[in-house]
Design an enzyme around this catalytic site. Structure first.
Site, short mmCIF file in Angstrom:
data_model
loop_
_atom_site.label_atom_id
_atom_site.label_comp_id
_atom_site.label_asym_id
_atom_site.label_seq_id
_atom_site.Cartn_x
_atom_site.Cartn_y
_atom_site.Cartn_z
N MET A 92 65.93 66.40 38.74
CA MET A 92 65.61 67.80 40.44
C MET A 92 65.30 66.53 41.53
O MET A 92 64.68 67.02 42.46
CB MET A 92 64.38 68.36 40.27
CG MET A 92 64.44 69.28 38.74
SD MET A 92 65.78 70.32 38.96
CE MET A 92 65.18 71.91 40.16
N ASN A 109 76.88 66.57 37.16
CA ASN A 109 75.86 67.67 37.16
C ASN A 109 76.54 68.99 36.50
O ASN A 109 77.10 69.40 35.99
CB ASN A 109 75.40 67.90 38.26
CG ASN A 109 74.53 68.97 38.42
OD1 ASN A 109 73.43 68.32 37.90
ND2 ASN A 109 74.02 69.82 39.58
N HIS A 111 75.53 73.37 36.70
CA HIS A 111 74.86 74.07 37.50
C HIS A 111 73.82 75.82 36.97
O HIS A 111 75.68 75.96 36.27
CB HIS A 111 75.11 74.27 38.94
CG HIS A 111 74.96 74.99 39.95
ND1 HIS A 111 73.67 74.65 40.54
CD2 HIS A 111 75.07 76.12 39.98
CE1 HIS A 111 73.20 75.71 41.04
NE2 HIS A 111 73.82 76.73 41.02
#
Length: 321
Positions: A92, A109, A111
């Site tokens: 984060m 990443n 998502h």
């Protein structure tokens, strides 16, 4: 099997996607290994799990650090672990542009939406409020713009009529745990895929002036000049003539240069069957660690050997300015 890619995972909390990646890496045929779990929160729950599974950990609070300075702390930990890739799994933090740039193409990443829909936060509620019939998750490369890097894989998850954000989130998390290890495995092993290698060589070859792709005796090749009179300056040999390797074939200045290159780096260069007698050398592409700048340089050198002088001369003039 090629040497496994070394992966550092960055987390900020429980690390459920981290756990999925660690467990996937236990399979003997998995092309990656997790060499580090690092967190910006020393109390992150995922750190204890990583340690229990025998993975090295690093933790440093981001509080009191400027963004770029803290990114360097985390990056140093990844480099100390000799990581080839950084994988964000519930990390984060917004990353500095310099950090992202240094790991271009090597930072992934996940998502919880079907990007480009719903970047940022509150993705479950936004999908439900919009009346969508499906949501899902996306694995993408990290770029300087939030949640906008090239998409590597997605999984759709149906939205039920009575869904709440929490219910939808629980099912998307299951999809994430399956998608992330699979996409990461495919991505880190792409340089062992002959089709990907041919595509990559083709991209570099076609950046050179007046070039075109053309197959020759079953081998992908690239020529400079016109369709009728063009000359080949590069081929990709995919186990041709009984050879074990996948290799780029380019022209050298002659037998002396070829012999010197092979003697200096026999694991990289070899004399190819049939083409070797004509002064071509083979550069292995199936090592999993191709230096693409090196390949681009060889393509340009080979191109310059066969390109018409009116083309190569203009390039030489342009490079002087």
């Amino acid at each position: 099997m090629a040497e496994r890619a070394r992966v550092a995972i960055f987390i900020s909390g429980r690390g459920s996607n981290m756990a999925a990646l660690i467990y996937a890496a236990k399979h003997e045929e998995c092309p990656f290994e997790v060499v580090l779990v690092a967190s910006n929160d020393p109390e992150a729950r995922g750190l204890a799990l990583a340690r229990a599974e025998g993975v090295d950990t690093f933790a440093q609070s981001h509080k009191g650090h400027e963004r770029a300075a803290f990114d360097e702390v985390m990056e140093d930990a990844a480099r100390d672990a000799r990581a080839d890739y950084i994988v964000l799994a519930g990390y984060m933090r917004i990353l500095s542009e310099a950090f992202v740039s240094r790991w271009k193409g090597r930072m992934l990443n996940i998502h919880p939406s079907l990007l480009p829909k719903y970047p940022g936060l509150d993705t479950y509620a936004r999908a439900i409020e919009a009346g969508d019939s499906v949501s899902g998750c996306t694995v993408h490369l990290v770029t300087g713009e939030l949640d906008s890097g090239p998409i590597l894989g997605q999984t759709e998850v149906a939205i039920l009529p009575d869904d709440t954000p929490d219910r939808l989130a629980s099912r998307i998390l299951i999809a994430e745990h399956q998608l992330y290890p699979r996409v990461l495995a495919d991505y880190v092993s792409r340089e062992l895929d002959p089709d990907w290698l041919v595509e990559k060589v083709g991209e570099l070859a076609l950046e050179l002036p007046e070039t075109l792709a053309r197959t020759s005796h079953g081998a992908p090749g690239w020529r400079v000049g016109t369709e009728k009179s063009g000359k080949f300056f590069a081929y990709v040999s995919i186990h041709h003539h009984g050879e074990e390797a996948v290799a780029l074939l380019v022209k050298t200045s002659g037998p002396d240069e070829m012999a010197a290159l092979i003697e200096a780096e026999p694991d990289l260069y070899y004399k190819p069957a049939y083409y070797g007698a004509s002064g071509w050398i083979a550069i292995r592409l199936d090592t999993g660690e191709v230096d693409w700048d090196h390949i681009a340089g060889w393509l340009r050198k080979s191109w310059s050997m066969v390109a018409p002088k009116k083309i190569s001369g203009l390039i030489a003039i342009a490079e002087e300015f």
